[in-house]
Write an enzyme that holds these catalytic residues in place. Structure first.
Site, mmCIF file in Angstrom:
data_model
loop_
_atom_site.group_PDB
_atom_site.id
_atom_site.type_symbol
_atom_site.label_atom_id
_atom_site.label_comp_id
_atom_site.label_asym_id
_atom_site.label_seq_id
_atom_site.Cartn_x
_atom_site.Cartn_y
_atom_site.Cartn_z
ATOM 1 N N HIS A 1 0.812 -1.216 0.000
ATOM 2 C CA HIS A 1 0.000 0.000 0.000
ATOM 3 C C HIS A 1 0.845 1.266 0.000
ATOM 4 O O HIS A 1 0.345 2.356 -0.268
ATOM 5 C CB HIS A 1 -0.988 0.001 1.184
ATOM 6 C CG HIS A 1 -0.344 0.232 2.532
ATOM 7 N ND1 HIS A 1 0.083 -0.788 3.352
ATOM 8 C CD2 HIS A 1 -0.086 1.376 3.207
ATOM 9 C CE1 HIS A 1 0.570 -0.287 4.466
ATOM 10 N NE2 HIS A 1 0.483 1.029 4.409
ATOM 11 N N ASP B 1 1.090 -7.850 2.815
ATOM 12 C CA ASP B 1 1.184 -6.489 2.253
ATOM 13 C C ASP B 1 2.668 -6.161 2.059
ATOM 14 O O ASP B 1 3.289 -5.516 2.911
ATOM 15 C CB ASP B 1 0.507 -5.517 3.214
ATOM 16 C CG ASP B 1 0.430 -4.103 2.667
ATOM 17 O OD1 ASP B 1 0.959 -3.848 1.582
ATOM 18 O OD2 ASP B 1 -0.171 -3.249 3.349
ATOM 19 N N SER C 1 4.490 2.153 8.174
ATOM 20 C CA SER C 1 4.270 0.954 7.362
ATOM 21 C C SER C 1 5.485 0.689 6.484
ATOM 22 O O SER C 1 5.991 1.595 5.809
ATOM 23 C CB SER C 1 3.039 1.136 6.482
ATOM 24 O OG SER C 1 1.873 1.266 7.257
#
Length: 609
Positions: free
Chosen positions: A420, A456, A529
């Site tokens: 992402h 992810d 992240s």
């Protein structure tokens, strides 16, 4: 036969000691430790060195915490007059800089409530360095300082087994609730820390919707937030008697601080409320980030609550014992938009004292305090040791245009980040922070997992080797409860390099005997992240941060509950790619077993988390 009887006797004695340690006092951590040392003495026989080593460590930690605790206080302010008594009082934490002279420093927010708006606007607009009592209306304020009674340390030689054990158990069995005293105080002045304000305005931009109070919008709290960076200098009437230790509180220069340094925060949650329960509460953490001239702005992951504003941030001296003041808590709550950041904002004591010393040149009331301000601990403790982060992997800021996050270097020209973060782009920009500047390198997105994959993850290749990159060792096992650190560009990452937050590995969830998810108690914010989860002491890479937790129904973010992809998921894939250069090796991440999808099911669109 005699040997077995002897061993049986020792086992019986050890068992009785362990049982006793849980029966004596359920809240007496020190008693349990002392009983544990006794157990070691039983087994060690003539060799008491293991027990004595443990005793020294426990005693040193106890002394450090006592020094910190007795250095903090609670300051309450309320308005009074001859004919009317307004019972409303405002409280915050404070630090006793010199118990003998009664010099106390605290946050200025309680006093800002009594300054008219016009004078505050003028002070903020003109970079006024200080305010004197008549600007605040000192004659109408009742200022009280509440503090712990000074304690006497146990004498004795810690290297002697009997005296050391007896001295320690005597302290451990004493009442853990220490008497508190209350005294009146006068305001000497309010001091504006200009270096802190300059760095604060640069870092915490209004467009990012930062705020430093919780709950709904409150006009009074919003007004207070504009007064951040101001501190009150007080003189209390009586803090100690002549027999107590009257030495000024030692402090350390923040200019030598490094990210990752262990720190202890001390303050009183909820200020003047239930001081007998909350006074001088301690919280351990690390320095998460630093910014401004001589590190005027300090961020720590030590967890603090409202009311601890004005409390102290201390740097333990390790084996040398004691602790040095390094900063004063400005705000225990940092919010960015609707996300709780989970970090505490602190102002450097060094720059506060510098501003006070500037005022001393013109203000007589402060001249007798020069001995305190000049008693700075040298920074040899910091400068003589290597940075705690020297063994940690290099992390970079990954910018895909509309989104940004973190990345971890796993080879000189290879970085891992999150799917992402790259947001479907074929190329991204990697920014490496070095010596307060960013060095930008273009990156090619070699692989990104499909949107249906629970992993992810994305792989980015650099055209050249990353500057001075530290490539980590990849962990092969995980131990829940072990100390870990998260490195990433959450919070202030875009402005002053990666932030560090500490915690423990709370869970390692497996499927088919293979770890597929890690959970930690480190504070993880937006921007982290793709960051690294590492073993605190070795720097081994444990995993790649995927996300924190957000309750969409309640619109609440939980930074201390977060999820990471274990390195064991992709370790063999990296090795295969290193030998063959075949990107298709990573495609296996797109088709994991159904059990793995179940573990990561909270990522699904229909989940409220």
């Amino acid at each position: 036969m005699f040997f077995f009887l002897s061993m049986f006797t020792k086992c019986y004695e050890l068992l009785s000691v362990v049982v006793d340690s849980f029966l004596v006092d359920s809240s007496g951590l020190h008693i349990k430790s002392a009983c544990f040392c006794k157990a070691i003495l039983i087994f060690s026989g003539d060799d008491v060195s293991p027990a004595l080593t443990l005793l020294k460590q426990i005693k040193a930690r106890q002394e450090i915490m006592e020094v910190i605790e007795k250095s903090c206080c609670v300051v309450t302010v309320k308005k009074t007059s001859d004919h009317h008594h307004d019972g409303r009082s405002i409280g915050c934490s404070g630090v006793i800089l010199n118990a003998q002279s009664g010099m106390v420093i605290c946050n200025a927010l309680p006093f800002s409530r009594f300054i008219d708006d016009g004078h505050i606007k003028q002070s903020l607009a003109s970079d006024q360095r200080f305010m004197l009592p008549h600007n605040v209306g000192n004659e109408k304020l009742d200022i009280r300082v509440r503090f712990h009674e000074q304690r006497h340390h146990v004498d004795g030689n810690p290297c002697t087994s009997t005296s050391s054990y007896q001295a320690y158990t005597d302290v451990s069995k004493s009442d853990t609730t220490h008497p508190q005293h209350d005294t009146s105080a006068e305001l000497v002045m309010l001091v504006n820390c200009l270096e802190f304000r300059k760095a604060f305005l640069t870092l915490f931009k209004e467009t990012d919707k930062w705020r430093f109070y919780g709950g709904e919008e409150d006009e009074e709290l919003a007004r207070d937030s504009k007064f951040l960076g101001w501190f009150a200098v007080l003189r209390a009437e009586r803090v100690v008697d002549g027999a107590s230790d009257s030495r000024p509180l030692p402090w350390t220069k923040s200019s030598s601080l490094q990210k990752g340094c262990p720190v202890v925060a001390c303050g009183t949650p909820f200020g003047s409320l239930c001081q007998d329960l909350f006074m001088s509460t301690l919280s351990r953490g690390i320095v998460s980030n630093l910014a401004g001239e001589e590190n005027a702005v300090i961020l720590t992951d030590a967890r603090c609550l409202p009311g601890t504003e004005g409390g102290g941030l201390f740097l333990p001296r390790g084996g040398r014992g004691g602790a040095d003041l390094v900063g004063v808590i400005v705000s225990p709550l940092c919010w960015k938009a609707n996300e709780w950041i989970g970090l505490t904002l602190v102002c450097s004591a060094q720059v506060i004292f510098r501003n006070i010393m500037c005022c001393m040149k013109t203000e007589d009331p402060l001249r007798d305090m020069s001995s305190v301000l000049h008693r700075a601990a040298t920074d040899r403790y910091l400068s003589s040791s290597s940075s705690p982060t020297d063994t940690y992997p290099t992390v970079c800021l990954v910018d895909s245009g509309h989104f940004w996050g973190s990345g971890v270097m796993v080879a000189p020209r290879l970085a891992l980040t999150c799917r992402h973060v790259v947001a479907g782009k074929s190329s991204v920009t990697l920014r490496f922070h070095c010596r307060d500047r960013f060095h930008c390198v273009p990156g090619e997105v070699l692989f990104s997992t499909s949107s249906s994959s629970p992993y992810d993850l994305a792989v980015v290749r650099l055209p050249v080797s990353a500057p001075q990159a530290v490539i980590p060792q990849l962990a092969t096992c995980f131990q829940p409860g072990e100390d870990v650190v998260v490195l990433g560009y959450g919070g202030l990452g875009q402005n002053c390099g990666p932030s560090l937050t500490s915690g423990i590995l709370s869970r390692a969830i497996s499927w088919s005997r293979q770890p597929v998810m890690l959970q930690t108690t480190c504070a993880v914010q937006a921007g982290a992240s793709g960051g690294a989860v590492v073993r605190k002491h070795s720097g081994e890479l444990l995993g790649i941060v995927s996300s924190n937790t957000r309750d969409y129904a309640a619109e609440v973010t939980y930074p201390h509950l977060n999820f990471s992809i274990p390195v064991t998921v992709f370790q063999t894939l990296l090795q295969h790619f290193d030998h063959t250069g075949d990107v298709e090796a990573f495609r296996v991440l797109d088709s994991p077993e159904d059990g793995v999808r179940k573990v990561w099911r909270l990522q699904a669109a229909q989940s409220k988390l």
